[in-house]
Design an enzyme around this catalytic site. Structure first.
Site, PDB file in Angstrom:
ATOM      1  N   GLY A  93       0.903  -1.311   0.054  1.00 40.86           N
ATOM      2  CA  GLY A  93       0.182   0.113   0.121  1.00 40.86           C
ATOM      3  C   GLY A  93       0.734   1.198   0.027  1.00 40.86           C
ATOM      4  O   GLY A  93       0.422   2.290   0.410  1.00 40.86           O
ATOM      5  N   GLY A 146       1.695   2.756  -2.488  1.00 38.39           N
ATOM      6  CA  GLY A 146       1.160   3.623  -3.720  1.00 38.39           C
ATOM      7  C   GLY A 146       2.136   3.419  -5.058  1.00 38.39           C
ATOM      8  O   GLY A 146       2.482   4.120  -5.821  1.00 38.39           O
ATOM      9  N   SER A 147       2.340   1.974  -5.322  1.00 40.46           N
ATOM     10  CA  SER A 147       3.508   1.744  -6.473  1.00 40.46           C
ATOM     11  C   SER A 147       2.674   2.058  -7.813  1.00 40.46           C
ATOM     12  O   SER A 147       3.341   2.533  -8.814  1.00 40.46           O
ATOM     13  CB  SER A 147       3.583   0.188  -6.330  1.00 40.46           C
ATOM     14  OG  SER A 147       2.554  -0.718  -6.355  1.00 40.46           O
ATOM     15  N   SER A 148       1.172   1.890  -7.736  1.00 42.74           N
ATOM     16  CA  SER A 148       0.509   2.377  -9.125  1.00 42.74           C
ATOM     17  C   SER A 148       0.828   3.835  -9.470  1.00 42.74           C
ATOM     18  O   SER A 148       1.334   4.256 -10.615  1.00 42.74           O
ATOM     19  CB  SER A 148      -0.912   1.964  -9.080  1.00 42.74           C
ATOM     20  OG  SER A 148      -0.936   0.636  -8.785  1.00 42.74           O
ATOM     21  N   ALA A 167       3.107   5.871  -8.068  1.00 39.32           N
ATOM     22  CA  ALA A 167       4.532   6.284  -8.302  1.00 39.32           C
ATOM     23  C   ALA A 167       5.168   5.725  -9.853  1.00 39.32           C
ATOM     24  O   ALA A 167       5.759   6.555 -10.481  1.00 39.32           O
ATOM     25  CB  ALA A 167       5.404   5.640  -7.167  1.00 39.32           C
ATOM     26  N   ASP A 225      -1.190  10.275  -3.035  1.00 37.13           N
ATOM     27  CA  ASP A 225       0.141   9.439  -3.437  1.00 37.13           C
ATOM     28  C   ASP A 225       0.762   9.826  -4.618  1.00 37.13           C
ATOM     29  O   ASP A 225       1.901   9.759  -4.709  1.00 37.13           O
ATOM     30  CB  ASP A 225      -0.298   8.117  -3.627  1.00 37.13           C
ATOM     31  CG  ASP A 225      -1.768   7.967  -4.068  1.00 37.13           C
ATOM     32  OD1 ASP A 225      -2.436   8.752  -4.855  1.00 37.13           O
ATOM     33  OD2 ASP A 225      -2.187   6.648  -4.302  1.00 37.13           O
TER      34      ASP A 225
END
Ligand code: MEV
Length: 323
Positions: free
Chosen positions: A108, A110-112, A114, A155
């Site tokens: 969680g 926030g890889s998407s 980033a 994010d």
């Protein structure tokens, strides 16, 4: 230039999740674990993606088909980011993208968002568009909304600006706070939370109890305003107490869940100033603040409650070009 590598940090929300979806502020910090994305211009008019961390290998599509038809979950954000850049700044070339993450997409962090930010920044460099941070924010946030429909965008802001931010929905306010050495302890539940599902659950509750839920959002807002002051003063005692208040309100919204509650109570009982969930809830991570003398016992207590300690640097640099 034909190829560029860009990196962006993950994030942890400190205060104000959920209420920030509905026009309120939140506080978020960028964490040391980063996503690295290499974007290359190629002659063939195809979009190509390798993202081993989300099980995407050699995903290909003609550039003319970008954003059309189904895309695997792990490829969506990168694909739509390229599509959105292309429709705003048309170009003739194929695009090859490779992403590599220093953290699990399950945390969680926030890889998407980033990776979306990395792609927009990289394309801005490759096509010499010199986009400002706000322009990168707008295109990246549009990408997130195109896919998820809902989301406050904090994010995205954390990935771009880095540091610790006071943020209002949709980037209406993005204020960098001068906060040093945030003594944050992070525990991962081992459970992946689906943000959109949880945001929808809260929305359903708000439909049934509009006045009550609005009041909760307003209370969260007042906690965020106080927490901003206490964090700026490095007053960890008050910041911890405010985390406990914030958690109580998140529990009322129904997003705490047993695993998070166990870890949060364990941290408090071991002497943390305060603890709360971070993000959508029901899984992902919890955070705690503790004095140096209590850090060990708090970490042990979280581990005993079956959480996994993740060591993070906070307040780190935002999106940047890598050598
Ligand atoms: C999820 O990390 C945080 C939420 O506030 C959703 C959002 O702000 O987009 C629940």
């Amino acid at each position: 230039m034909k190829k560029v590598t860009v990196s962006a940090p993950g994030k942890l929300v400190l205060f104000g999740e959920h209420a920030v979806v509905y026009g309120r502020p939140c506080l978020v910090t960028a964490v040391g674990q980063r996503i690295k994305t290499t974007v290359e211009l190629i002659d063939e008019p195809i979009f190509q993606l390798n993202a081993p961390d989300v099980s995407i290998s050699d995903y290909k599509k003609p550039m003319s088909e970008l954003g059309k038809g189904e895309a695997p979950k792990g490829a969506k954000f990168v694909e739509i980011a390229v599509a959105n850049f292309l429709s705003k700044y048309p170009f003739q070339a194929g695009i090859k993208v490779t992403t590599k993450s220093q953290f699990s997409s399950q945390f969680g962090f926030g890889s998407s968002s980033a990776s979306t930010v990395c792609v927009i920044k990289a394309l801005s460099e490759l096509f010499s568009k010199k986009l400002s941070n706000k322009q990168i924010f707008d295109l990246s946030y549009k990408t997130v909304l195109d896919i998820q429909r809902k989301g406050s965008g904090f994010d995205v802001a954390a990935a771009i600006y880095g540091g610790t931010l006071y943020y209002v929905t949709g980037g209406k306010v993005i204020q960098s706070l001068n906060i040093e050495n945030l003594p944050l302890i992070v525990g991962y539940t081992g459970v992946k939370a689906d943000t959109v599902t949880i945001v929808n659950q809260v929305a359903a509750l708000a439909k049934k109890y509009p006045k009550q839920i609005e009041n909760i959002y307003t209370s969260i807002q007042s906690i965020v305003e106080l927490a901003k002051i206490s964090l700026l003063k490095s007053d960890w005692q008050s910041s911890g107490e405010l985390m406990n208040f914030n958690e109580g309100l998140l529990t009322t919204l129904g997003v705490e869940g047993k695993k998070l509650a166990d870890m949060i109570y364990a941290a408090r009982e071991a002497g943390a100033y305060g603890a709360k969930l971070s993000g959508a809830g029901m899984g992902d991570c919890m955070i705690a603040l503790a004095s140096p003398s209590k850090v060990r016992s708090v970490k042990n207590a979280i581990t005993q409650a079956e959480g996994q300690i993740i060591n993070v640097k906070t307040n780190v640099e935002g999106v940047r070009i890598e050598p």
